[in-house]
Design a protein around this motif. Structure first.
Motif, PDB file in Angstrom:
ATOM      1  N   VAL A  85       0.830  -1.217  -0.050  1.00 53.55           N
ATOM      2  CA  VAL A  85      -0.007   0.132   0.093  1.00 53.55           C
ATOM      3  C   VAL A  85       0.891   1.206  -0.143  1.00 53.55           C
ATOM      4  O   VAL A  85       0.485   2.201  -0.781  1.00 53.55           O
ATOM      5  N   LEU A  86       1.762   1.180   0.679  1.00 49.91           N
ATOM      6  CA  LEU A  86       2.808   2.438   0.880  1.00 49.91           C
ATOM      7  C   LEU A  86       3.500   2.592  -0.485  1.00 49.91           C
ATOM      8  O   LEU A  86       3.775   3.644  -0.909  1.00 49.91           O
ATOM      9  N   VAL A  87       3.965   1.676  -1.334  1.00 53.37           N
ATOM     10  CA  VAL A  87       4.474   1.621  -2.444  1.00 53.37           C
ATOM     11  C   VAL A  87       3.474   2.257  -3.383  1.00 53.37           C
ATOM     12  O   VAL A  87       3.820   2.931  -4.286  1.00 53.37           O
ATOM     13  N   ALA A  88       2.292   1.635  -3.338  1.00 58.93           N
ATOM     14  CA  ALA A  88       1.324   2.159  -4.377  1.00 58.93           C
ATOM     15  C   ALA A  88       0.815   3.522  -4.403  1.00 58.93           C
ATOM     16  O   ALA A  88       0.706   4.379  -5.359  1.00 58.93           O
ATOM     17  N   LEU A  89       1.091   4.225  -3.069  1.00 59.14           N
ATOM     18  CA  LEU A  89       0.571   5.351  -2.661  1.00 59.14           C
ATOM     19  C   LEU A  89       1.677   6.324  -3.310  1.00 59.14           C
ATOM     20  O   LEU A  89       1.522   7.219  -3.887  1.00 59.14           O
ATOM     21  N   GLY A  90       2.841   5.887  -3.181  1.00 58.68           N
ATOM     22  CA  GLY A  90       4.054   6.702  -3.771  1.00 58.68           C
ATOM     23  C   GLY A  90       4.032   6.541  -5.277  1.00 58.68           C
ATOM     24  O   GLY A  90       4.291   7.956  -5.857  1.00 58.68           O
ATOM     25  N   ILE A  91       3.627   5.561  -5.904  1.00 57.85           N
ATOM     26  CA  ILE A  91       3.843   5.488  -7.327  1.00 57.85           C
ATOM     27  C   ILE A  91       2.585   6.309  -7.835  1.00 57.85           C
ATOM     28  O   ILE A  91       2.730   7.078  -8.856  1.00 57.85           O
ATOM     29  N   SER A  92       1.366   6.144  -7.072  1.00 56.78           N
ATOM     30  CA  SER A  92       0.294   6.940  -7.733  1.00 56.78           C
ATOM     31  C   SER A  92       0.293   8.451  -7.509  1.00 56.78           C
ATOM     32  O   SER A  92      -0.061   9.330  -8.391  1.00 56.78           O
TER      33      SER A  92
END
Length: 81
Positions: free
Chosen positions: A60-67
């Motif tokens: 989730v943390l990586v997805a938030l950064g990428i988004s």
């Protein structure tokens, strides 16, 4: 009632990362890292029963950064004045 707990040790109420048995430069896993984060450094085995939770939180943390990066890139590219 007999209470045999030793409340005089400073490690009892202190942070886990400053205890002598924890701070020996060992690598920690993601579950321990997230557990330390959520408990404010008080407990490192809160999420050890289920390592999939740590994987989910990291994803989730990586997805938030990428988004966030993608949103900035798209808005700067297509909506630039």
């Amino acid at each position: 009632m007999i209470n045999d707990l030793d409340f005089q040790t400073p490690e009892l109420f202190g942070s886990v990362v400053f205890r002598p048995d924890f701070n020996s430069f060992k690598t920690i896993n993601a579950s321990q890292a997230w557990s330390l984060f959520f408990t404010g450094g008080r407990e490192d085995k809160q999420l050890d029963s289920n390592p999939q939770i740590a994987l989910f939180l990291t994803s989730v943390l990586v997805a938030l950064g990428i988004s966030g990066f993608a949103r900035t890139f798209i808005s700067q590219t297509f909506f630039a004045a």
